[in-house]
Design a protein around this motif. Structure first.
Motif, PDB file in Angstrom:
ATOM      1  N   GLY B 158      49.137 -98.193 -39.623  1.00  0.00           N
ATOM      2  CA  GLY B 158      49.686 -98.420 -40.958  1.00  0.00           C
ATOM      3  C   GLY B 158      50.583 -97.281 -41.365  1.00  0.00           C
ATOM      4  O   GLY B 158      51.161 -96.605 -40.509  1.00  0.00           O
ATOM      5  N   THR B 159      50.685 -97.068 -42.677  1.00  0.00           N
ATOM      6  CA  THR B 159      51.690 -96.122 -43.167  1.00  0.00           C
ATOM      7  C   THR B 159      51.288 -94.660 -43.003  1.00  0.00           C
ATOM      8  O   THR B 159      52.125 -93.774 -43.059  1.00  0.00           O
ATOM      9  N   ASN B 160      49.989 -94.402 -42.850  1.00  0.00           N
ATOM     10  CA  ASN B 160      49.517 -93.016 -42.818  1.00  0.00           C
ATOM     11  C   ASN B 160      49.390 -92.430 -41.420  1.00  0.00           C
ATOM     12  O   ASN B 160      48.970 -91.289 -41.268  1.00  0.00           O
ATOM     13  N   ALA B 161      49.679 -93.240 -40.403  1.00  0.00           N
ATOM     14  CA  ALA B 161      49.358 -92.815 -39.040  1.00  0.00           C
ATOM     15  C   ALA B 161      50.102 -91.551 -38.639  1.00  0.00           C
ATOM     16  O   ALA B 161      49.606 -90.757 -37.839  1.00  0.00           O
ATOM     17  N   VAL B 162      51.282 -91.353 -39.199  1.00  0.00           N
ATOM     18  CA  VAL B 162      52.063 -90.168 -38.847  1.00  0.00           C
ATOM     19  C   VAL B 162      51.265 -88.895 -39.134  1.00  0.00           C
ATOM     20  O   VAL B 162      51.389 -87.906 -38.418  1.00  0.00           O
ATOM     21  N   ARG B 163      50.398 -88.946 -40.135  1.00  0.00           N
ATOM     22  CA  ARG B 163      49.581 -87.780 -40.465  1.00  0.00           C
ATOM     23  C   ARG B 163      48.152 -87.900 -39.946  1.00  0.00           C
ATOM     24  O   ARG B 163      47.572 -86.916 -39.482  1.00  0.00           O
ATOM     25  N   TYR B 164      47.556 -89.105 -40.050  1.00  0.00           N
ATOM     26  CA  TYR B 164      46.121 -89.252 -39.813  1.00  0.00           C
ATOM     27  C   TYR B 164      45.773 -89.974 -38.516  1.00  0.00           C
ATOM     28  O   TYR B 164      44.604 -90.141 -38.195  1.00  0.00           O
ATOM     29  N   GLY B 165      46.774 -90.419 -37.766  1.00  0.00           N
ATOM     30  CA  GLY B 165      46.490 -91.109 -36.505  1.00  0.00           C
ATOM     31  C   GLY B 165      46.192 -92.585 -36.697  1.00  0.00           C
ATOM     32  O   GLY B 165      46.268 -93.123 -37.806  1.00  0.00           O
ATOM     33  N   THR B 166      45.860 -93.237 -35.589  1.00  0.00           N
ATOM     34  CA  THR B 166      45.610 -94.676 -35.581  1.00  0.00           C
ATOM     35  C   THR B 166      44.105 -94.914 -35.382  1.00  0.00           C
ATOM     36  O   THR B 166      43.318 -93.971 -35.391  1.00  0.00           O
ATOM     37  N   MET B 167      43.723 -96.151 -35.164  1.00  0.00           N
ATOM     38  CA  MET B 167      42.313 -96.427 -34.882  1.00  0.00           C
ATOM     39  C   MET B 167      41.873 -95.732 -33.587  1.00  0.00           C
ATOM     40  O   MET B 167      40.690 -95.447 -33.412  1.00  0.00           O
TER      41      MET B 167
END
Lengths: 468, 468
Positions: B158-167
């Motif tokens: 989603g939109t936050n993956a750039v900072r928080y990663g993916t599943m």
């Protein structure tokens, strides 16, 4: 499920020797000295020499080696620099050791995308030396100057994992030779992907039992604009641990937060000629913008003070900082040095941070009760800590006591929702713990995967999965 | 290797119906309306109804369902909320749909360790609602309010993956039922582990084809102390993309950086009654300490200005911010709304950031040449962007043109070292691309794993791996 048939140790078939000698010339050898060098790692396990060693130069050569060995039912054992701690590279069923030291090229550095394509024999220090001037670095740092292939195979990490992750997060893709000699490419340079089964993460941590990694794409990170390191001593280990827990729980993005007990500090002072105060100690490093680093440092100093930490001693000049971290990286050898001629039985549990104080306190009691010498040191920001149990390699009773101590430490960690190994791997030493940690059904699933990808059990047999 | 035998679609055996009806009562149904609801997702693929739907309450019940279906050779298809975009939940070979909506409990929140244990039916919004007051949140946010089980199965982000990663990075462990009905537990609450094969990462992204996820341990993150969001319009898409690239390359830890082309902004204004300037636009969000957020915002504003970005418009109040991001999350539906009655063929490529400008520019040319309507929107901080190609579901020629456009976009992405899917998965729509991306040897390795773990091809058959 039934255990597979174990490879039988027998002399290398002459036809295989001829094939490899013809293909590799002087890069193939059965010389005793070379085999001896490839028959032991940094663990306390007895040496187990391969029957031959070969030094490939590329993926196709590795594929040829695997195909030739497969034809003769001969095991293949990948070898990086031999710094593993669980017997990973021991040729316990004989076979051919594939030494990756001549596959040591950095093939590409994509500064704009912050990744590098490397051969598996590139070591972490070599990569960072080659990155000089790019503004990027590769943060992962097991104590040894390990090869990146070996680090991927054992899912290694080091002191920076609390901020930058482990090889699980930092290998974006890889090329590997499977047991059937075929070459696969998995993952890639895109930062994320939902494209099929995650073969990259399956191979990372598989310890050479599912494939031989012949190329890796690793993540790089921007060198922090500002960087500062400090040490801080505490009245006791528990106060230091509570400082760590609170720091993590507040979300302070520390780059490194390392615990050393007083005995470890003594060992370091002796080995590295440092003059650290011999008390329980935390090593910190902060990365970020100048303002960010200052903010982090101020927060952590407040936390440390609350727990009785003495004033921070800053290592501000780069050479002071390097010296400090080199001393930290040499801890394992510093510990061994406490007792000349000894070997180390290294424990490696990792627990959720809320259970860390309990895990370490219990471990300290166990060490005291055991009568063994075992300094404690750890990447405590992740909940991961080690003891290096010093044993006389000729004293079987002492080794047994050390293994019993390790078992107690692992059992406690598992009871606290932890893992038997944070970063060293299973190898030949922790297969019972693997079963205790994951249960029979999960280990059976691992067996099914192993059998599917390596039906003849030729890739690093005897490692990771019990019964193989 | 040989393709496996495909399951033959035939009526559900009466004995299986009896068994499930006896075990699940009203939680088992063959009613047309319920089957219809479980026979389509958000993709443009034709509906494919399961023969029955069952609503389990726990892992043991799921194991019982799988065991019963296996006895009768009947496929099992896991179902979250039906928001998948590649036909993942379509029962193309019939079988029993396992709806996880009644397995929707947050079983534990460990605030100190920043993790939660959840059932797979918990949705991302539900989890965040239950986390209120803890100081923690779960950042991953596909547009839909997807279930966490479904998000894990498709390796969503989603939109936050750039900072928080993916599943991939945010699932620490899971419980799953395998095809043989056995329950495995993998991973765990420790932050890192080198303990055996990474079954967690193997199951994440396997789209229900290797096991049914019945419990997950997910990472939580501290709610940022400070948070600000802004929009900025640009003279053209390329200027916006260059702003993104430079931001990432400077290592600014943006939490979100989203691109919308002018057509997408128009669609959002119409659908969400916003009054955004209808020009190529970036949505930003910054997370950190107050000083850190200010620093990030200042840096990014400088970069945007260099590329002709107009002044930032800040959404400072929480309700403004929520409205902005809700509008962003509704983009898919806003796009569909541009052409009443249409369906979307969604593209999902992801490329290294250095190739992003080229990938998007080429995509824009392809769209123009195709004559189709296809807004562009993307999580461009990761190099991931989507087009939603609007098609009349009854116009086969138009669907074919859309698929041809998708193919061109994927081929370019692969040529640029990218992936055919950043976050949506393979499903039934991208199996050819899987092969093009990874090559025959890697796809064969996936087949070997699939066959080892699901020899009768009963778990979500027809998805991910070509030939199954």
């Amino acid at each position: 499920m039934n255990a597979p048939s174990r490879p039988v140790r027998r002399p290398l078939p002459q036809r295989l020797i001829d094939t490899l000698a013809a293909g590799f010339g002087t890069r193939f050898t059965t010389a005793e000295a070379v085999r001896a060098h490839h028959g032991h790692d940094e663990s306390h396990f007895p040496d187990a020499l391969p029957d031959a060693v070969v030094f490939p130069h590329g993926t196709e050569e590795v594929a040829a080696i695997v195909a030739a060995c497969r034809e003769h039912g001969v095991p293949v054992i990948p070898y990086g620099v031999g710094s593993s701690l669980e017997g990973h590279i021991l040729a316990i069923h004989g076979g051919v050791s594939v030494d990756f030291s001549e596959m040591n090229k950095v093939l590409a550095v994509h500064t704009e995308d912050m990744d590098a394509v490397v051969q598996p024999g590139v070591t972490r220090k070599q990569l960072n030396a080659e990155l000089r001037g790019t503004g990027l670095f590769f943060p992962l740092d097991p104590g040894a100057d390990a090869s990146l292939g070996g680090m991927a195979a054992t899912r290694a990490s080091g002191t920076n994992a609390v901020r930058y992750g482990t090889m699980r997060e930092n290998v974006l893709g890889l090329t590997a030779v499977l047991a059937d000699g075929r070459v696969i490419r998995s993952g890639g340079r895109a930062r994320k992907s939902s494209s099929g089964y995650d073969l990259t993460r399956l191979l990372v941590g598989s310890e050479g039992t599912l494939g031989l990694i012949t190329e890796l794409i690793v993540r790089l990170h921007p060198l922090p604009e500002a960087l500062s390191a400090a040490t801080c001593t505490f009245p006791d280990v528990d106060a230091a641990v509570r400082t760590v827990i609170q720091t993590i729980q507040l979300g302070v993005p520390v780059a490194r937060i390392e615990l050393l007990d007083a005995l470890t500090v003594t060992a370091i002072n002796r080995y590295s000629k440092t003059t650290l105060r011999e008390a329980p100690m935390l090593f910190f490093e902060f990365h970020g913008s100048p303002a960010g680093v200052e903010e982090q440092a101020a927060t952590v100093q407040d936390i440390a003070r609350e727990h009785g930490g003495l004033d921070f001693e800053w290592a501000t000049r780069p050479e002071e900082r390097s010296r400090l971290w080199q001393a930290r990286h040499d801890t394992y050898f510093a510990c061994l040095n406490l007792k000349p001629g000894c070997r180390g039985v290294t424990t490696d549990v990792c627990v959720p941070i809320s259970r860390l104080a309990e895990a370490i306190a219990g471990t300290r009691e166990d060490i005291a009760a055991s009568g063994l010498v075992a300094p404690i040191v750890g990447h405590v920001g992740d909940g991961n800590f080690h003891t290096v149990i010093l044993v006389n390699p000729d004293d079987e009773a002492e080794i047994e006591r050390a293994e019993a101590l390790n078992r107690r430490i692992v059992e406690r960690a598992l009871a606290l929702d932890g893992t038997c190994t944070g970063e060293h791997g299973i190898g030949i030493g922790k297969q019972d713990f693997l079963l205790a940690e994951h249960g029979a059904a999960a280990v059976d699933a691992m067996r099914l995967i192993k059998r599917a990808l390596d039906p003849d059990n030729l890739l690093n047999p005897g490692k990771v999965v019990p019964g193989f």
